[in-house]
Design an enzyme around this catalytic site. Structure first.
Site, PDB file in Angstrom:
ATOM      1  N   HIS A  55       0.840  -1.210   0.000  1.00 14.60           N
ATOM      2  CA  HIS A  55       0.000   0.000   0.000  1.00 14.60           C
ATOM      3  C   HIS A  55       0.868   1.252   0.000  1.00 14.60           C
ATOM      4  O   HIS A  55       2.079   1.180   0.155  1.00 14.60           O
ATOM      5  CB  HIS A  55      -1.010  -0.007   1.144  1.00 14.60           C
ATOM      6  N   HIS A  57       1.418   3.968   1.837  1.00  9.70           N
ATOM      7  CA  HIS A  57       1.982   4.764   2.942  1.00  9.70           C
ATOM      8  C   HIS A  57       3.512   4.819   2.884  1.00  9.70           C
ATOM      9  O   HIS A  57       4.178   3.847   2.523  1.00  9.70           O
ATOM     10  CB  HIS A  57       1.530   4.191   4.291  1.00  9.70           C
ATOM     11  N   ASP A  59       5.830   4.700   5.019  1.00 13.39           N
ATOM     12  CA  ASP A  59       6.642   3.718   5.762  1.00 13.39           C
ATOM     13  C   ASP A  59       6.655   2.353   5.079  1.00 13.39           C
ATOM     14  O   ASP A  59       7.222   1.394   5.611  1.00 13.39           O
ATOM     15  CB  ASP A  59       6.176   3.614   7.224  1.00 13.39           C
ATOM     16  N   HIS A  60       6.027   2.255   3.887  1.00 16.57           N
ATOM     17  CA  HIS A  60       6.086   1.011   3.114  1.00 16.57           C
ATOM     18  C   HIS A  60       6.722   1.208   1.728  1.00 16.57           C
ATOM     19  O   HIS A  60       7.044   0.234   1.066  1.00 16.57           O
ATOM     20  CB  HIS A  60       4.686   0.403   2.967  1.00 16.57           C
ATOM     21  N   HIS A 113      -7.491  -0.267   5.740  1.00 17.56           N
ATOM     22  CA  HIS A 113      -6.422   0.643   6.179  1.00 17.56           C
ATOM     23  C   HIS A 113      -6.247   1.736   5.128  1.00 17.56           C
ATOM     24  O   HIS A 113      -6.239   2.927   5.431  1.00 17.56           O
ATOM     25  CB  HIS A 113      -5.156  -0.188   6.365  1.00 17.56           C
ATOM     26  N   ASP A 132      -0.499  -3.779   6.229  1.00 20.05           N
ATOM     27  CA  ASP A 132      -1.218  -3.231   7.379  1.00 20.05           C
ATOM     28  C   ASP A 132      -2.701  -3.608   7.323  1.00 20.05           C
ATOM     29  O   ASP A 132      -3.557  -2.869   7.817  1.00 20.05           O
ATOM     30  CB  ASP A 132      -1.061  -1.707   7.438  1.00 20.05           C
ATOM     31  N   HIS A 170       4.289  -4.487  10.691  1.00 17.23           N
ATOM     32  CA  HIS A 170       4.761  -3.783  11.896  1.00 17.23           C
ATOM     33  C   HIS A 170       4.942  -4.705  13.098  1.00 17.23           C
ATOM     34  O   HIS A 170       4.231  -5.706  13.229  1.00 17.23           O
ATOM     35  CB  HIS A 170       3.761  -2.694  12.301  1.00 17.23           C
TER      36      HIS A 170
END
Ligand code: ZN
Ligand code: FE
Length: 254
Positions: A55, A57, A59-60, A113, A132, A170
């Site tokens: 996805h 975001h 942090d990915h 999410h 996530d 995570h």
């Protein structure tokens, strides 16, 4: 057989390497940052062939430009989200199919999410990369989608082979279990998992991946049928989706 490596990134993210020894093909699932992934590839002398995105975001995906420039790996992600992903070499339809060596990889939407979130499943290797969506003892926050979408997505993941290793994005297991215990304090599997997770974290070790069977026994978001959870929420005979939405709302406040 495929080799799986869990790589801690940033503060509490994970990237995963999947390596096919037969062909040498190696994929990474999500790229929070490039450096730890390049270090692991160098240490194992693996050449990165593919980057799979769950996805959009940061942090990915934030490490993708650097990792792609260094390796030339092909970038794969959901066509539906292409406008907010790094440039894709392979844009997947809703029900996607790719390969890693001779292994078939299936991709499918797991919205909630984010709306464009997808999961990658390698049935023959019993591996699932859930980002996530389904998380260890929990699920992602609903930033874009609805509780019903997430519930439906998790029900689909729950139907994979119970021995499937769930690889999510995570290290949230300890806090997720603290929350789960408020809803289901008599669940003996949850209590023993809590102890194992505490031991792992005390040693600084990842609690992931985790078997789907363990998730089915302990993750409250997969346990909307639990009489104890329903009693604690005062939702005795409510539909599963209603119980799910209430669990998600309470986790947001936890
Ligand atoms: Zn996210
Ligand atoms: Fe994340």
């Amino acid at each position: 057989m495929l080799d799986l490596v869990t790589i801690p990134c940033l503060k509490d993210n994970y990237a995963y390497l999947v390596h096919d020894p037969e062909t040498g093909e190696t994929a990474v699932v999500d790229v929070p940052e490039a450096a730890p992934i390049m270090a692991e590839l160098a240490r194992r002398d693996w050449r990165l062939s593919d980057i799979w995105i769950t996805h959009h975001h940061g942090d990915h995906i934030d490490g993708i430009p650097e990792l792609r420039a260094a390796t030339g790996a092909l970038v794969t992600g959901a066509a539906a989200d292409a406008q907010r992903l790094p440039p894709l070499d392979l844009a997947l339809p809703d029900e996607g199919a790719l390969t890693l060596g001779r292994h078939a990889v299936e991709t499918f939407p797991v919205p909630g999410h984010t709306v464009g979130h997808i999961a990658y499943s390698i049935p023959a290797a019993k591996l699932a990369f859930t980002g996530d969506s389904l998380m260890s003892a929990g699920c992602g926050r609903l930033f874009e989608g609805t509780a019903l979408q997430m519930h439906t997505a998790l029900q689909r993941l729950a139907r994979l082979h119970p021995d499937t290793l769930v690889c999510s994005g995570h290290e949230y297991t300890a806090s997720n279990i603290r929350f789960a215990l408020t809803l289901e304090p008599s669940n003996t599997r949850l209590i023993s998992r809590s102890e194992r997770v505490a031991t792992l974290r005390a040693k600084g070790e990842p609690t992931l991946p985790v078997a789907l069977s363990e998730e089915l026994a302990t993750n409250p978001f997969l346990r909307t049928h639990s009489a104890e959870i329903r009693a604690n929420l005062d939702l005795g005979t409510a539909p599963d989706a209603t119980v799910f939405a209430e669990i998600r709302a309470r986790k947001d406040r936890f």
